[in-house]
Design a protein around this motif. Structure first.
Motif, short mmCIF file in Angstrom:
data_model
loop_
_atom_site.label_atom_id
_atom_site.label_comp_id
_atom_site.label_asym_id
_atom_site.label_seq_id
_atom_site.Cartn_x
_atom_site.Cartn_y
_atom_site.Cartn_z
N ARG A 1 52.85 -14.53 32.22
CA ARG A 1 51.68 -13.63 32.22
C ARG A 1 50.48 -14.31 32.89
NH1 ARG A 1 51.09 -13.35 27.22
NH2 ARG A 1 49.33 -14.76 26.97
N VAL A 2 50.22 -15.56 32.50
CA VAL A 2 49.06 -16.27 33.04
C VAL A 2 49.22 -16.49 34.55
CG1 VAL A 2 47.71 -18.40 32.96
CG2 VAL A 2 48.61 -17.42 30.83
N LEU A 3 50.36 -17.01 34.96
CA LEU A 3 50.58 -17.28 36.38
C LEU A 3 50.71 -15.99 37.19
CD1 LEU A 3 52.98 -20.37 36.24
CD2 LEU A 3 50.54 -20.32 36.82
N GLY A 4 51.11 -14.91 36.53
CA GLY A 4 51.12 -13.62 37.21
C GLY A 4 49.71 -13.20 37.60
N HIS A 5 48.76 -13.38 36.69
CA HIS A 5 47.36 -13.09 37.01
C HIS A 5 46.85 -14.03 38.11
CE1 HIS A 5 47.05 -10.19 33.90
NE2 HIS A 5 46.99 -11.03 32.89
N LYS B 1 41.66 -30.60 26.50
CA LYS B 1 40.98 -30.23 27.75
C LYS B 1 41.49 -31.06 28.93
CE LYS B 1 36.64 -28.58 25.72
NZ LYS B 1 35.17 -28.80 25.62
N ASN B 2 41.81 -32.32 28.66
CA ASN B 2 42.28 -33.18 29.75
C ASN B 2 43.68 -32.81 30.21
OD1 ASN B 2 39.91 -34.68 29.85
ND2 ASN B 2 40.61 -36.12 28.28
N GLN B 3 44.48 -32.22 29.33
CA GLN B 3 45.80 -31.75 29.73
C GLN B 3 45.63 -30.39 30.42
OE1 GLN B 3 48.92 -32.09 26.66
NE2 GLN B 3 47.43 -33.19 25.42
N ARG B 4 45.70 -30.41 31.74
CA ARG B 4 45.34 -29.20 32.49
C ARG B 4 46.05 -29.14 33.84
NH1 ARG B 4 41.92 -33.36 33.49
NH2 ARG B 4 40.94 -33.52 35.55
N ILE B 5 46.04 -27.94 34.40
CA ILE B 5 46.49 -27.71 35.77
C ILE B 5 45.29 -27.22 36.56
CG2 ILE B 5 48.02 -26.38 37.27
CD1 ILE B 5 49.54 -28.24 35.47
N ILE C 1 41.13 -23.75 36.72
CA ILE C 1 41.49 -24.81 35.77
C ILE C 1 42.18 -24.16 34.57
CG2 ILE C 1 40.64 -26.72 34.37
CD1 ILE C 1 38.18 -26.82 36.20
N ILE C 2 43.46 -24.50 34.38
CA ILE C 2 44.29 -23.86 33.35
C ILE C 2 44.68 -24.88 32.30
CG2 ILE C 2 46.32 -22.41 32.96
CD1 ILE C 2 46.44 -22.00 36.02
N PRO C 3 44.38 -24.64 31.03
CA PRO C 3 44.84 -25.55 29.98
C PRO C 3 46.36 -25.65 29.99
CG PRO C 3 43.20 -24.01 29.12
CD PRO C 3 43.58 -23.51 30.48
N ARG D 1 39.92 -15.29 32.60
CA ARG D 1 39.05 -15.91 31.59
C ARG D 1 39.58 -15.64 30.19
NH1 ARG D 1 34.77 -13.82 35.24
NH2 ARG D 1 34.02 -15.58 36.46
N TYR D 2 40.16 -14.47 29.97
CA TYR D 2 40.77 -14.16 28.67
C TYR D 2 41.90 -15.14 28.36
CZ TYR D 2 43.14 -11.59 24.96
OH TYR D 2 43.73 -11.23 23.77
N GLU D 3 42.59 -15.60 29.41
CA GLU D 3 43.67 -16.59 29.24
C GLU D 3 43.14 -18.02 29.26
OE1 GLU D 3 46.51 -15.65 28.46
OE2 GLU D 3 46.73 -13.59 29.19
N GLN D 4 41.81 -18.19 29.11
CA GLN D 4 41.14 -19.49 29.06
C GLN D 4 41.16 -20.24 30.40
OE1 GLN D 4 42.33 -21.83 25.56
NE2 GLN D 4 43.20 -19.97 24.68
#
Length: 217
Positions: A126-130, A205-209, A106-108, A90-93
């Protein structure tokens, strides 16, 4: 056999199953499968309720089992290590959405990629590691990586960009321990917007994974 005896027998079975599940949850060497304990207790209670209201013990057990399983799973998600990872995400949005047996992250896109590029940026590791560490806590049937863009520019390019982004995320998950047989990667371009493309905030917001997995209880 009287209804009173059947009632007592069902209660005894439900209690035994519930205690067995709790014992497994307390075993430090066992996988923390609190869902199993919750489902067993819910099924027993549902069977009793179903028989009392005339719905039938089998129907009641099915409903109670689902309810008990959800309660047990909710308890599992409160395990300290999982809570730590959820807070980190959540810290990484990253949004975490649980619906039935599906869990979606859902990842921006700007948290993972350079603008208008499929190349992973400096934050991505870092994000994908989490993400990878979090997903390893779940028994999974399949994992789908879907990428989306906004509606800016040529749609064929948006689809190509989203497909490559999805593949790059799936490749990261695979190279960091995810079973490749579980993984699929799909790019949808500007389809299925979740916000208004008329504003910059909406386009972001629409640009996401979206990483969606089906869990095994």
């Amino acid at each position: 056999m009287t209804r009173h005896f059947i009632f007592l027998l069902v209660i005894s079975c439900a209690t035994f199953l519930g205690l067995s599940g709790c014992a497994q949850g307390l075993n430090p060497h066992a996988h923390p499968n609190k869902t199993a304990a919750g489902a067993a207790m819910g099924a027993g209670g549902g069977a009793i309720a179903g028989s009392l209201v005339g719905a039938g013990a089998i129907f009641g057990a099915a409903v109670g089992g689902v309810a008990g399983g959800l309660i047990g799973y909710d308890q599992y998600l409160r395990e300290p290590e999982i809570v730590r990872l959820q807070d980190a995400l959540r810290y990484e949005q990253v949004q975490i959405v649980i619906l039935g047996d599906e869990l979606t992250l859902i990842i921006p896109a700007n948290q993972l990629f350079y603008p208008s590029s499929p190349r992973l940026n400096a934050n991505a590791n870092r994000v994908l590691g989490h993400v990878t560490e979090y997903l390893q806590y779940f028994m999974k049937v399949d994992v789908n990586v879907a990428a989306y863009t906004d509606n800016t520019g040529w749609e064929k390019r948006n689809i190509a960009l989203s497909k490559q982004r999805a593949k790059n995320v799936a490749r990261y998950l695979w190279t960091h321990g995810m079973d490749a047989r579980l993984l699929t990667a799909t790019g949808y371009g500007s389809a299925d917007p979740i916000s208004n493309n008329a504003t910059s905030a909406g386009r972001a917001k629409n640009q996401r994974i979206e990483i969606t997995l089906r869990r095994v209880y």
